[in-house]
Design a protein around this motif. Structure first.
Motif, PDB file in Angstrom:
ATOM      1  N   GLU A 245      50.739  55.644  42.465  1.00  0.00           N
ATOM      2  CA  GLU A 245      51.864  55.299  42.263  1.00  0.00           C
ATOM      3  C   GLU A 245      51.810  53.763  40.667  1.00  0.00           C
ATOM      4  O   GLU A 245      51.846  53.919  40.314  1.00  0.00           O
ATOM      5  CB  GLU A 245      52.485  55.035  43.132  1.00  0.00           C
ATOM      6  CG  GLU A 245      53.759  55.852  43.564  1.00  0.00           C
ATOM      7  CD  GLU A 245      54.362  55.294  44.398  1.00  0.00           C
ATOM      8  OE1 GLU A 245      54.390  54.244  45.199  1.00  0.00           O
ATOM      9  OE2 GLU A 245      55.185  56.026  46.103  1.00  0.00           O
ATOM     10  N   GLU A 246      50.912  53.132  41.425  1.00  0.00           N
ATOM     11  CA  GLU A 246      50.167  52.290  40.444  1.00  0.00           C
ATOM     12  C   GLU A 246      49.384  52.911  39.522  1.00  0.00           C
ATOM     13  O   GLU A 246      48.692  51.752  38.945  1.00  0.00           O
ATOM     14  CB  GLU A 246      49.007  51.089  41.734  1.00  0.00           C
ATOM     15  CG  GLU A 246      49.943  50.452  42.641  1.00  0.00           C
ATOM     16  CD  GLU A 246      49.390  51.258  43.700  1.00  0.00           C
ATOM     17  OE1 GLU A 246      48.604  51.502  44.201  1.00  0.00           O
ATOM     18  OE2 GLU A 246      50.733  51.381  44.349  1.00  0.00           O
ATOM     19  N   GLY A 247      49.081  54.331  38.857  1.00  0.00           N
ATOM     20  CA  GLY A 247      48.794  54.629  37.809  1.00  0.00           C
ATOM     21  C   GLY A 247      46.641  54.548  38.258  1.00  0.00           C
ATOM     22  O   GLY A 247      45.999  54.830  37.313  1.00  0.00           O
TER      23      GLY A 247
ATOM     24  N   PHE B 166      40.295  53.992  41.723  1.00  0.00           N
ATOM     25  CA  PHE B 166      39.661  53.509  40.265  1.00  0.00           C
ATOM     26  C   PHE B 166      41.090  53.016  39.561  1.00  0.00           C
ATOM     27  O   PHE B 166      41.107  54.216  39.504  1.00  0.00           O
ATOM     28  CB  PHE B 166      39.056  54.928  39.526  1.00  0.00           C
ATOM     29  CG  PHE B 166      37.556  54.979  40.423  1.00  0.00           C
ATOM     30  CD1 PHE B 166      36.513  54.449  40.800  1.00  0.00           C
ATOM     31  CD2 PHE B 166      37.645  56.405  41.364  1.00  0.00           C
ATOM     32  CE1 PHE B 166      35.606  54.734  41.365  1.00  0.00           C
ATOM     33  CE2 PHE B 166      36.928  57.053  42.290  1.00  0.00           C
ATOM     34  CZ  PHE B 166      35.776  56.402  42.645  1.00  0.00           C
ATOM     35  N   ASP B 167      40.659  52.416  39.155  1.00  0.00           N
ATOM     36  CA  ASP B 167      42.106  52.234  38.402  1.00  0.00           C
ATOM     37  C   ASP B 167      41.086  52.265  36.964  1.00  0.00           C
ATOM     38  O   ASP B 167      39.852  52.839  36.627  1.00  0.00           O
ATOM     39  CB  ASP B 167      42.197  50.197  38.006  1.00  0.00           C
ATOM     40  CG  ASP B 167      41.078  48.713  37.635  1.00  0.00           C
ATOM     41  OD1 ASP B 167      40.261  49.673  37.042  1.00  0.00           O
ATOM     42  OD2 ASP B 167      41.017  48.143  38.483  1.00  0.00           O
TER      43      ASP B 167
END
Lengths: 373, 373
Positions: free
Chosen positions: A51-53, A67-68
């Motif tokens: 959900e946070e990408g 991993f962002d």
């Protein structure tokens, strides 16, 4: 097929760079994961964007990595190169201003100086001074109290002293029985220091605590500085053959001092892997006999003559009289320094010098930049 | 014709290396002659061999130079090479014994150790210890008094301390809130220190001043050392592709410490110009993500796995329990070190460490060899 192979390679990189608390130590950010025991053919068992990408990866043994997008983008980029070139861009740079090479006109136009008060009292002052040292390879602090230990105090504002065989600090003062030419009243030709060590000191500080003459117009030994990067660039542009010879011929620099002998090899112009000028090594006083194939001798001396004549060109040099309270700092692997002769029976001249690890200084500069000072 | 040209080249070398008191400073032996102003086409106006068998050369301006036969022979040789290879032989070597690489069996057979008393009391002792450090990259002094400042006293017997961002000395002791993995009770995998600096420290000293355990058979953290030169040579012989990858792929080592960030690139195996192994750089904890062309990823991890498995081979490692009074010194660019884990609630363990410029140590060793100690 090729894109499938590429993603397999990237899988291994992802697993190796997992950010979880058991793979990366939360406080120190040092890697705990045992790279040497990874399966080089590892594949994720599942992947999804949460959900946070962020990319969530599940590994066959149940381990989970997240991993962002910015990390993936940064390191994903580094695999698009066909060679190692350009790889430096991911981790460094961005913050520091470009290095500016200079000749006499340019350095006088933007004379890199700062008041001791400003340097000493604020992070802004310290940052501004470190920036001058980084950009020009040379900067002056004015009005430093003329006490012997002040140069060490100045260093302790941003680093520690790099001790050498000459001690924690050294005194440049004429001596009755000198064992080094610096301690006479002689003219000292442009040079960089200690090229005979395994790595010459990066940053040199010289603090003038005494300079007076009994004669009215007597020279007290003027200091001069030349930007070796400027000279190297000039050669590359105008005398490319000389540039090639000076960047490809190893020269032995050597000295005997206090019963010990030091010796090391450097080209006068040291290039990095990308062919950029990274260091200058030159001191005629400590340069050993050329040892090279016979056909190199004449071209080498010819190239050195061009280099030296450019150093001595009055349009190239910064020359000035250091006065008590002046403290100069310079990149000893970029800027060549020297002084004119003086009569030690008439002139009392005392500089206190020391060396500093230049990567420590630039690391402090980077941290001040990152803090937005 | 060719021989005539060769002698012309050598004329310039002769003039540049004149030994007279106005060309070479008699006390300091530093060069006074202005190389940059020499005529590259200079020819002697007369030459003769004098009564002592020395070559006397008269130059067009009336200057006279004298050279002895041994100097002419030594430097004349260096022009017979077609490349720069072999040129190192003229100025260095001859005195130092060959470097000896080792695995577990060989190091235990000739265990490199010396008593503190012998090290401290005689030049022979100092020389013997420096020789062990040079040959094996590792040596122990036994029975050093267990006081914090002793390691600095040991250094001052032959050099000065190389200060770093960790201070003049550093304490390896378990801490409640560590900012570095060395200060926990964790297993520390084989590594070399500070690969993230512009030049990693050459010599490391670690002095054990406390090691005790509340449990009878509790491990107090055993120390282990591996000769990286041995491992590199083993790879070159048995896994040449892995050797090539590890010696040609630059790896970023990086750390954040005290708000500052350090970062540098090294291949794990650094080769000199002649293709010989000169330095080892490896620390999994500070190794950044690989940034390389995509096709390098799998081969690199595969090569690293071979390297690491050879490090961990029990036939390769020297493992021992450091006891109070033991002081180990090792070449940090050759020998990898580490320690097994321990329970900091049961074990009190305190090492005091510091770094030294290794070329300074070897210069002292050379001077003792030259004196015939």
């Amino acid at each position: 097929r090729p894109s499938r192979r590429a993603s397999f390679r990237f899988s291994l990189q992802l697993r190796d760079n997992c950010k979880c608390g058991s793979c990366l130590h939360p406080e120190t950010r040092q890697k705990l994961l045992d790279t040497g025991s990874l399966d080089v053919n590892i594949r994720p068992s599942a992947m999804q964007v949460n959900e946070e990408g962020r990319l969530e990866v599940l590994w066959p043994d149940g381990h989970r990595s997240v991993f962002d997008a910015s990390w993936l983008y940064r390191y994903g980029q580094s695999f698009m190169h066909d060679t190692f070139e350009g790889q430096l861009d991911v981790e460094t740079g961005g913050l520091r201003p470009p290095v500016e090479t200079w000749d006499r006109t340019r350095i006088w136009k933007h004379f890199p100086e700062i008041a001791y008060e400003e340097f000493q009292s604020s992070e802004e002052g310290l940052k501004r001074w470190l920036e001058l040292v980084y950009k020009y390879g040379f900067a002056v602090i004015r009005g430093v109290p003329t006490e012997k230990e002040k140069v060490v105090e100045v260093v302790h504002r941003f680093a520690y002293v790099k001790e050498t065989s000459y001690g924690v600090t050294f005194d440049v003062v004429s001596e009755p029985e000198p064992d080094h030419l610096a301690f006479t009243g002689r003219y000292l030709e442009h040079h960089t220091d200690m090229n005979y060590r395994e790595k010459s000191p990066g940053l040199q500080l010289l603090h003038c605590i005494q300079a007076k003459s009994s004669g009215a117009d007597e020279s007290m030994g003027k200091s001069f500085f030349v930007d070796g990067f400027y000279v190297a660039q000039w050669l590359e542009e105008h005398e490319p053959t000389a540039f090639h010879i000076l960047s490809s011929t190893p020269i032995r620099f050597q000295i005997k001092s206090g019963g010990k002998r030091y010796s090391n090899l450097w080209p006068v112009i040291l290039l990095d892997n990308q062919g950029n000028v990274s260091e200058i090594h030159y001191n005629n006083r400590t340069m050993g006999p050329l040892q090279a194939p016979g056909h190199i001798i004449i071209p080498f001396y010819h190239a050195l003559k061009l280099f030296v004549s450019k150093l001595r060109d009055q349009q190239t040099e910064l020359v000035f009289q250091m006065l008590p309270g002046d403290l100069v700092a310079f990149n000893n692997r970029r800027v060549l320094h020297g002084r004119t002769s003086f009569d030690p029976t008439k002139v009392t001249r005392h500089l206190v010098g020391c060396y500093v690890d230049i990567d420590e200084a630039f690391s402090v500069y980077d941290s001040l930049l990152a803090k937005g000072v």
